[in-house]
Design an enzyme around this catalytic site. Structure first.
Site, PDB file in Angstrom:
ATOM      1  N   ASP A  10      -4.461  -4.375   0.020  1.00 34.46           N
ATOM      2  CA  ASP A  10      -4.163  -3.609   1.234  1.00 34.46           C
ATOM      3  C   ASP A  10      -3.347  -2.393   0.792  1.00 34.46           C
ATOM      4  O   ASP A  10      -2.967  -2.275  -0.381  1.00 34.46           O
ATOM      5  CB  ASP A  10      -3.361  -4.468   2.223  1.00 34.46           C
ATOM      6  CG  ASP A  10      -3.022  -3.717   3.502  1.00 34.46           C
ATOM      7  OD1 ASP A  10      -3.870  -2.951   4.000  1.00 34.46           O
ATOM      8  OD2 ASP A  10      -1.893  -3.876   4.019  1.00 34.46           O
ATOM      9  N   SER A  11      -3.034  -1.520   1.745  1.00 37.08           N
ATOM     10  CA  SER A  11      -2.245  -0.331   1.421  1.00 37.08           C
ATOM     11  C   SER A  11      -0.781  -0.663   1.182  1.00 37.08           C
ATOM     12  O   SER A  11      -0.006   0.222   0.823  1.00 37.08           O
ATOM     13  CB  SER A  11      -2.331   0.654   2.587  1.00 37.08           C
ATOM     14  OG  SER A  11      -1.736   0.063   3.723  1.00 37.08           O
ATOM     15  N   CYS A  73      -7.614  -5.347   4.732  1.00 35.75           N
ATOM     16  CA  CYS A  73      -7.247  -4.106   5.410  1.00 35.75           C
ATOM     17  C   CYS A  73      -8.463  -3.645   6.207  1.00 35.75           C
ATOM     18  O   CYS A  73      -9.564  -3.552   5.667  1.00 35.75           O
ATOM     19  CB  CYS A  73      -6.887  -3.067   4.353  1.00 35.75           C
ATOM     20  SG  CYS A  73      -6.644  -1.425   5.032  1.00 35.75           S
ATOM     21  N   GLU A 141       6.158  -1.433   6.805  1.00 39.10           N
ATOM     22  CA  GLU A 141       6.430  -1.085   5.391  1.00 39.10           C
ATOM     23  C   GLU A 141       7.931  -0.982   5.130  1.00 39.10           C
ATOM     24  O   GLU A 141       8.408  -1.297   4.054  1.00 39.10           O
ATOM     25  CB  GLU A 141       5.746   0.236   5.019  1.00 39.10           C
ATOM     26  CG  GLU A 141       4.243   0.122   4.804  1.00 39.10           C
ATOM     27  CD  GLU A 141       3.839  -0.835   3.686  1.00 39.10           C
ATOM     28  OE1 GLU A 141       4.421  -0.767   2.601  1.00 39.10           O
ATOM     29  OE2 GLU A 141       2.950  -1.675   3.921  1.00 39.10           O
ATOM     30  N   CYS A 172      -5.309  -4.164  12.502  1.00 41.98           N
ATOM     31  CA  CYS A 172      -4.643  -3.663  11.305  1.00 41.98           C
ATOM     32  C   CYS A 172      -3.810  -4.837  10.806  1.00 41.98           C
ATOM     33  O   CYS A 172      -3.108  -5.481  11.603  1.00 41.98           O
ATOM     34  CB  CYS A 172      -3.749  -2.475  11.644  1.00 41.98           C
ATOM     35  SG  CYS A 172      -2.683  -1.969  10.273  1.00 41.98           S
ATOM     36  N   HIS A 174      -1.196  -5.045   9.202  1.00 45.10           N
ATOM     37  CA  HIS A 174       0.260  -4.912   9.338  1.00 45.10           C
ATOM     38  C   HIS A 174       0.745  -5.454  10.696  1.00 45.10           C
ATOM     39  O   HIS A 174       1.910  -5.817  10.835  1.00 45.10           O
ATOM     40  CB  HIS A 174       0.677  -3.444   9.233  1.00 45.10           C
ATOM     41  CG  HIS A 174       0.682  -2.907   7.828  1.00 45.10           C
ATOM     42  ND1 HIS A 174      -0.459  -2.706   7.096  1.00 45.10           N
ATOM     43  CD2 HIS A 174       1.719  -2.523   7.032  1.00 45.10           C
ATOM     44  CE1 HIS A 174      -0.129  -2.214   5.901  1.00 45.10           C
ATOM     45  NE2 HIS A 174       1.184  -2.095   5.843  1.00 45.10           N
TER      46      HIS A 174
END
Ligand code: DGL
Length: 246
Positions: A10-11, A73, A141, A172, A174
């Site tokens: 994932d990012s 993701c 994040e 998403c 996140h």
């Protein structure tokens, strides 16, 4: 790492929600997780940039000899159809949309700006409204979940959708970490968390590991490991000495 590992990327830290669900369901598997924080956020990038990032991450895992790659993701999954590999690539969007379609009539999709602009969820669902929520990615994040700021930001973006939808897709990875904030605004609705849709289908793609002991979990990042805000993950897997942060 041996050939049996499954690569997951994932990012940043969002995809750890996917990894966590996979570890819970398949504790004997070995996993390598890549947090591509150098390129975070994915959701504000162009299609060309994302395709190139996805190819780079996939090549990293191919060099690690993994047996399959889980794209943990939504944004990257939407930009992975150009890939040609000999190992299975497991994407998150289709199983999420399929499940939401079974339980929802009027669906709200919360995802990154890119995922919403791509129209991929709206295309797969009969009736869905997309909300661009890239703002939420930074909250996770930075590890700001459960703070006054996180509740305020989520409220600001979502309050106008309250009471209008029976099903919300967390499109998403996140956003599974902002469930409390999202529920506090949108109330009592079905929540379809994209992070939890892969474990029921993983068996369709790979041969499970036959080892009897717990698998190893390696976490790697393209950025600075010290910047990874993963206390919740470490706490949950405190007793798993196999977790190695590279
Ligand atoms: N977690 C990612 C997703 O599921 C993307 C977050 C980002 O914008 O980097 O879409």
């Amino acid at each position: 790492m041996d050939k049996n590992a499954i690569g997951v990327f994932d990012s940043g830290v969002g995809g750890l929600t996917v990894l966590s669900d996979l570890i819970d369901h398949f504790p004997n598997e070995n996993f390598i997780y890549l947090a591509d924080t150098k390129n975070n956020p994915y959701g504000l990038k162009t299609k060309e940039e994302l395709e190139s990032i996805v190819s780079t991450n996939v090549n990293y895992f191919i060099n690690e000899n993994v047996k399959a790659i889980v794209i943990a993701c939504n944004t990257a999954s939407a930009n992975s159809y150009h890939l040609k590999t000999n190992i299975p690539i497991i994407r998150i969007i289709e199983p999420t949309a399929k499940y939401a379609q079974q339980i929802g009539k009027n669906i709200l999709v919360l995802a990154t700006d890119y995922t919403i602009s791509s129209g991929i969820y709206q295309h797969l669902l009969n009736k869905a409204t997309g909300v661009k929520c890239s703002k939420f990615v930074g909250i996770v994040e930075k590890g700001m979940m459960g703070t006054k700021d996180s509740y305020e930001i989520v409220e600001r973006v979502l309050s106008k959708y309250k009471g209008k939808y029976d099903t919300i897709i967390l499109g998403c990875t996140h956003f599974g970490l902002l469930k409390d904030e999202i529920i506090s605004v949108l109330g009592n609705v079905n929540i379809v968390d994209s992070s939890l849709t892969l474990s029921p289908i993983l068996n369709n793609y790979i041969k499970l590991n036959s080892q009897k002991e717990r698998g190893k979990v390696i976490i790697n990042t393209t950025g600075n490991p010290k910047d990874l805000k993963i206390d919740w993950f470490k706490k949950k897997y405190d007793k798993l000495s196999q977790i190695i942060l590279n």
